[in-house]
Motif scaffolding. Structure first.
Motif, mmCIF file in Angstrom:
data_model
loop_
_atom_site.group_PDB
_atom_site.id
_atom_site.type_symbol
_atom_site.label_atom_id
_atom_site.label_comp_id
_atom_site.label_asym_id
_atom_site.label_seq_id
_atom_site.Cartn_x
_atom_site.Cartn_y
_atom_site.Cartn_z
ATOM 1 N N THR A 41 -6.047 19.358 -16.102
ATOM 2 C CA THR A 41 -5.114 18.452 -16.766
ATOM 3 C C THR A 41 -5.241 17.042 -16.195
ATOM 4 O O THR A 41 -5.292 16.064 -16.957
ATOM 5 C CB THR A 41 -3.667 18.971 -16.646
ATOM 6 O OG1 THR A 41 -3.599 20.268 -17.257
ATOM 7 C CG2 THR A 41 -2.677 18.042 -17.319
ATOM 8 N N GLN A 53 -0.023 14.919 -25.038
ATOM 9 C CA GLN A 53 0.095 16.283 -24.511
ATOM 10 C C GLN A 53 -0.600 17.288 -25.420
ATOM 11 O O GLN A 53 -1.251 18.211 -24.936
ATOM 12 C CB GLN A 53 1.566 16.659 -24.305
ATOM 13 C CG GLN A 53 2.139 16.063 -23.059
ATOM 14 C CD GLN A 53 3.504 16.630 -22.695
ATOM 15 O OE1 GLN A 53 4.295 15.941 -22.137
ATOM 16 N NE2 GLN A 53 3.774 17.876 -23.003
ATOM 17 N N ASN A 54 -0.474 17.110 -26.727
ATOM 18 C CA ASN A 54 -1.157 18.012 -27.663
ATOM 19 C C ASN A 54 -2.663 17.955 -27.469
ATOM 20 O O ASN A 54 -3.335 18.987 -27.497
ATOM 21 C CB ASN A 54 -0.820 17.652 -29.116
ATOM 22 C CG ASN A 54 0.565 18.099 -29.518
ATOM 23 O OD1 ASN A 54 1.182 18.917 -28.854
ATOM 24 N ND2 ASN A 54 1.056 17.545 -30.605
ATOM 25 N N ASN A 64 1.529 24.033 -25.961
ATOM 26 C CA ASN A 64 2.408 22.926 -25.586
ATOM 27 C C ASN A 64 3.336 23.257 -24.426
ATOM 28 O O ASN A 64 3.542 22.428 -23.534
ATOM 29 C CB ASN A 64 3.239 22.461 -26.792
ATOM 30 C CG ASN A 64 2.564 21.340 -27.538
ATOM 31 O OD1 ASN A 64 1.679 20.677 -27.016
ATOM 32 N ND2 ASN A 64 2.985 21.132 -28.773
ATOM 33 N N ALA A 65 3.920 24.454 -24.458
ATOM 34 C CA ALA A 65 4.849 24.835 -23.393
ATOM 35 C C ALA A 65 4.143 24.867 -22.033
ATOM 36 O O ALA A 65 4.692 24.392 -21.030
ATOM 37 C CB ALA A 65 5.482 26.191 -23.693
ATOM 38 N N THR A 68 3.373 21.261 -20.907
ATOM 39 C CA THR A 68 4.603 20.617 -20.440
ATOM 40 C C THR A 68 4.934 21.069 -19.022
ATOM 41 O O THR A 68 5.254 20.252 -18.156
ATOM 42 C CB THR A 68 5.778 20.933 -21.390
ATOM 43 O OG1 THR A 68 5.461 20.419 -22.687
ATOM 44 C CG2 THR A 68 7.077 20.328 -20.897
ATOM 45 N N ARG A 69 4.823 22.369 -18.779
ATOM 46 C CA ARG A 69 5.092 22.921 -17.452
ATOM 47 C C ARG A 69 4.121 22.351 -16.407
ATOM 48 O O ARG A 69 4.511 21.939 -15.319
ATOM 49 C CB ARG A 69 4.991 24.447 -17.517
ATOM 50 C CG ARG A 69 5.868 25.191 -16.574
ATOM 51 C CD ARG A 69 5.936 26.707 -16.822
ATOM 52 N NE ARG A 69 4.828 27.345 -17.510
ATOM 53 C CZ ARG A 69 4.838 27.721 -18.786
ATOM 54 N NH1 ARG A 69 5.895 27.519 -19.530
ATOM 55 N NH2 ARG A 69 3.798 28.307 -19.332
ATOM 56 N N ILE A 71 2.390 19.526 -16.567
ATOM 57 C CA ILE A 71 2.649 18.092 -16.367
ATOM 58 C C ILE A 71 3.897 17.886 -15.517
ATOM 59 O O ILE A 71 3.923 17.017 -14.640
ATOM 60 C CB ILE A 71 2.733 17.355 -17.716
ATOM 61 C CG1 ILE A 71 1.330 17.294 -18.324
ATOM 62 C CG2 ILE A 71 3.324 15.960 -17.562
ATOM 63 C CD1 ILE A 71 1.262 16.789 -19.744
ATOM 64 N N ASN A 72 4.931 18.699 -15.746
ATOM 65 C CA ASN A 72 6.131 18.604 -14.907
ATOM 66 C C ASN A 72 5.797 18.852 -13.437
ATOM 67 O O ASN A 72 6.276 18.139 -12.551
ATOM 68 C CB ASN A 72 7.202 19.597 -15.372
ATOM 69 C CG ASN A 72 7.878 19.174 -16.659
ATOM 70 O OD1 ASN A 72 7.832 18.014 -17.050
ATOM 71 N ND2 ASN A 72 8.495 20.123 -17.348
ATOM 72 N N ARG A 82 4.897 9.564 -15.547
ATOM 73 C CA ARG A 82 5.175 9.376 -16.973
ATOM 74 C C ARG A 82 5.789 7.996 -17.137
ATOM 75 O O ARG A 82 6.690 7.622 -16.405
ATOM 76 C CB ARG A 82 6.200 10.410 -17.449
ATOM 77 C CG ARG A 82 5.706 11.797 -17.538
ATOM 78 C CD ARG A 82 6.846 12.630 -18.158
ATOM 79 N NE ARG A 82 6.505 14.014 -18.226
ATOM 80 C CZ ARG A 82 6.955 14.932 -17.382
ATOM 81 N NH1 ARG A 82 7.749 14.605 -16.397
ATOM 82 N NH2 ARG A 82 6.600 16.184 -17.525
#
Length: 146
Positions: A41, A53-54, A64-65, A68-69, A71-72, A82
């Motif tokens: 990533t 993100q997509n 996506n989920a 997101t996880r 990136i968090n 961000r």
């Protein structure tokens, strides 16, 4: 009835999973607190400024989920920041921090060594044939109208 180990897609999946497990183990054994997916990533963001993100998900084969996880976790670890998009507050721009760039550099030698070990005893000719076959499989599936 065919046996699992004679099915090409079984063997492709097994090779990928075995390699990923090996690579993740090497990261851990060498003291890196980052996963293969996190490393991928960061690389995706570094190599593609302005990526969404997509688009990251498409590049690293994650939904996506999951992205997101990831990136968090990367933001929490200080590898990515961000920033609110200047024109659309619903969007964010991702930027790799100096520590994110540093972890990519530190892990690079290990990644290259992992690949070298995994590809040991495979000739250039075999690599070319395998790579071309895998590309054709992907293209066949993408272009299939059925």
């Amino acid at each position: 009835m065919e046996k699992l180990n004679t099915i090409i897609f079984y063997n492709i999946d097994k090779a990928i999973r075995t390699y990923r497990n090996y690579a993740q183990r090497q990261l851990k054994e060498n003291g890196f607190e980052i996963t293969i997916d996190q490393w991928l990533t960061i690389k995706a963001v570094l190599e593609n400024p302005g990526i969404t993100q997509n688009e990251i998900g498409d590049l690293v084969f994650k939904d996506n989920a999951s992205i997101t996880r990831i990136i968090n976790l990367l933001a929490k670890s200080g590898y990515i920041i961000r920033e609110i998009h200047s024109e659309d507050r619903r969007k964010t721009n991702l930027k790799v921090t100096d520590s994110g760039k540093e972890i990519i550099k530190k892990v690079q030698n290990l990644v290259e060594n992992n690949r070298k070990i995994a590809l040991e005893n495979i000739s250039e000719e075999e690599m070319e044939i395998m790579n071309n076959a895998l590309i054709k499989i992907s293209e066949n599936c993408i272009n299939s109208k059925k």
